[in-house]
Design a protein around this motif. Structure first.
Motif, short mmCIF file in Angstrom:
data_model
loop_
_atom_site.label_atom_id
_atom_site.label_comp_id
_atom_site.label_asym_id
_atom_site.label_seq_id
_atom_site.Cartn_x
_atom_site.Cartn_y
_atom_site.Cartn_z
N GLY A 123 0.80 -1.22 0.00
CA GLY A 123 0.00 0.00 0.00
C GLY A 123 0.83 1.27 0.00
N ASP A 124 2.10 1.19 0.31
CA ASP A 124 2.96 2.37 0.33
C ASP A 124 3.91 2.41 -0.86
OD1 ASP A 124 4.59 0.32 1.01
OD2 ASP A 124 5.37 1.22 2.86
N GLY A 125 3.57 1.68 -1.91
CA GLY A 125 4.42 1.64 -3.09
C GLY A 125 5.42 0.51 -3.07
N GLY A 126 5.52 -0.19 -1.97
CA GLY A 126 6.46 -1.30 -1.87
C GLY A 126 5.74 -2.64 -1.93
N PHE A 127 6.52 -3.68 -1.91
CA PHE A 127 5.97 -5.03 -1.96
C PHE A 127 6.60 -5.87 -0.86
CE2 PHE A 127 5.25 -3.54 -6.25
CZ PHE A 127 3.98 -4.00 -6.51
N ALA A 128 5.80 -6.75 -0.32
CA ALA A 128 6.29 -7.72 0.65
C ALA A 128 6.23 -9.10 0.00
CB ALA A 128 5.44 -7.69 1.91
N LEU A 129 7.06 -9.99 0.48
CA LEU A 129 7.10 -11.33 -0.06
C LEU A 129 6.36 -12.28 0.89
CD1 LEU A 129 8.41 -12.38 -2.62
CD2 LEU A 129 10.32 -13.16 -1.25
N LEU A 130 5.33 -12.91 0.39
CA LEU A 130 4.56 -13.88 1.16
C LEU A 130 4.97 -15.26 0.68
CD1 LEU A 130 2.25 -14.72 3.06
CD2 LEU A 130 0.69 -14.43 1.13
N ARG A 131 5.54 -16.03 1.59
CA ARG A 131 5.98 -17.38 1.23
C ARG A 131 4.78 -18.27 0.96
NH1 ARG A 131 11.22 -19.17 2.24
NH2 ARG A 131 12.53 -17.50 2.97
N GLY A 132 4.93 -19.11 -0.06
CA GLY A 132 3.85 -20.01 -0.43
C GLY A 132 3.52 -21.00 0.66
N ARG A 133 4.54 -21.53 1.34
CA ARG A 133 4.31 -22.49 2.43
C ARG A 133 3.54 -21.85 3.58
NH1 ARG A 133 5.67 -27.72 0.82
NH2 ARG A 133 7.54 -27.58 -0.44
N ALA A 134 3.79 -20.56 3.84
CA ALA A 134 3.07 -19.88 4.91
C ALA A 134 1.58 -19.76 4.57
CB ALA A 134 3.68 -18.51 5.17
N LEU A 135 1.30 -19.39 3.33
CA LEU A 135 -0.10 -19.29 2.91
C LEU A 135 -0.76 -20.66 2.93
CD1 LEU A 135 -2.36 -17.46 1.82
CD2 LEU A 135 -1.52 -17.95 -0.47
N GLU A 136 -0.04 -21.68 2.48
CA GLU A 136 -0.59 -23.04 2.48
C GLU A 136 -0.92 -23.51 3.90
OE1 GLU A 136 1.99 -24.63 -1.37
OE2 GLU A 136 2.44 -25.37 0.63
#
Length: 188
Positions: free
Chosen positions: A93-106
């Motif tokens: 939301g502030d122009g940046g990106f965060a990395l969400l790990r696939g295993r965490a979402l799973e």
């Protein structure tokens, strides 16, 4: 456990492939077992025995061997391909990106799905590409569970939380339902 087996599979496949290529190169360039170093692999007598050397038969053999090589290369590339999506980029939301790990979402989706009434076990795999992710969910239901109710509960808050946490407008899902086996109760 499957990650270890996958690494072993790729390692053994690579070793066998290198050994096969080395043996083929050695056979074609250095060693002719019957006629010496400079003798052809197939003599004229052998070629005539299997048909006309200028005919279609040898072209068919070469085409079949070429097809075998292409299939072996396709299998090798399939072994090297990653079956799961490792990470997603989430807009902060502030122009940046965060990395969400696939295993965490799973694991988050699996934990939330296992908390649903009637779900015994849940396995989740994040597949696809970073710009088009998709979930594959395998639900094992209790014997008393109603599949339509479990699917509706999964489709509702569980997938809404997954879409919101990943910052995705839509998240395609393939759900496979299985009812766990139960043993008959003993009546005395």
């Amino acid at each position: 456990m499957s990650a270890v087996l996958g690494k072993v599979n790729r390692t053994l496949l690579g070793i066998i492939g290198l050994a096969s290529v080395a043996a083929g190169v050695m056979l074609l360039t250095a060693y002719r077992p019957l006629g010496g170093r400079y003798a052809p692999l197939l003599t004229a007598r052998t070629r005539h025995r299997y048909g006309d050397p200028d005919g279609w038969w040898w072209w068919a053999v070469v085409a079949a061997l070429g097809l075998c090589v292409l299939l072996a290369l396709w299998w090798l590339l399939a072994q090297l391909r990653r079956p799961r999506l490792a990470a997603l980029e989430v807009d902060t939301g502030d122009g940046g990106f965060a990395l969400l790990r696939g295993r965490a979402l799973e694991s988050a989706v699996a934990a939330e799905a296992e908390a649903l009434d009637g779900v015994a076990r849940c396995r989740v795999a994040l597949r696809g590409r970073r710009d088009a992710p998709a979930l594959r969910i395998a639900l094992e239901l209790e014997p008393y569970a109603v599949p339509a109710d479990a699917l509706a509960a999964l489709r509702g808050p569980v997938l809404a939380h997954a879409r919101d946490s990943a910052g995705l407008p839509g998240l395609p899902v393939e759900a496979r339902l299985k009812v766990s086996s139960h043993h008959a109760q003993r009546v005395t």
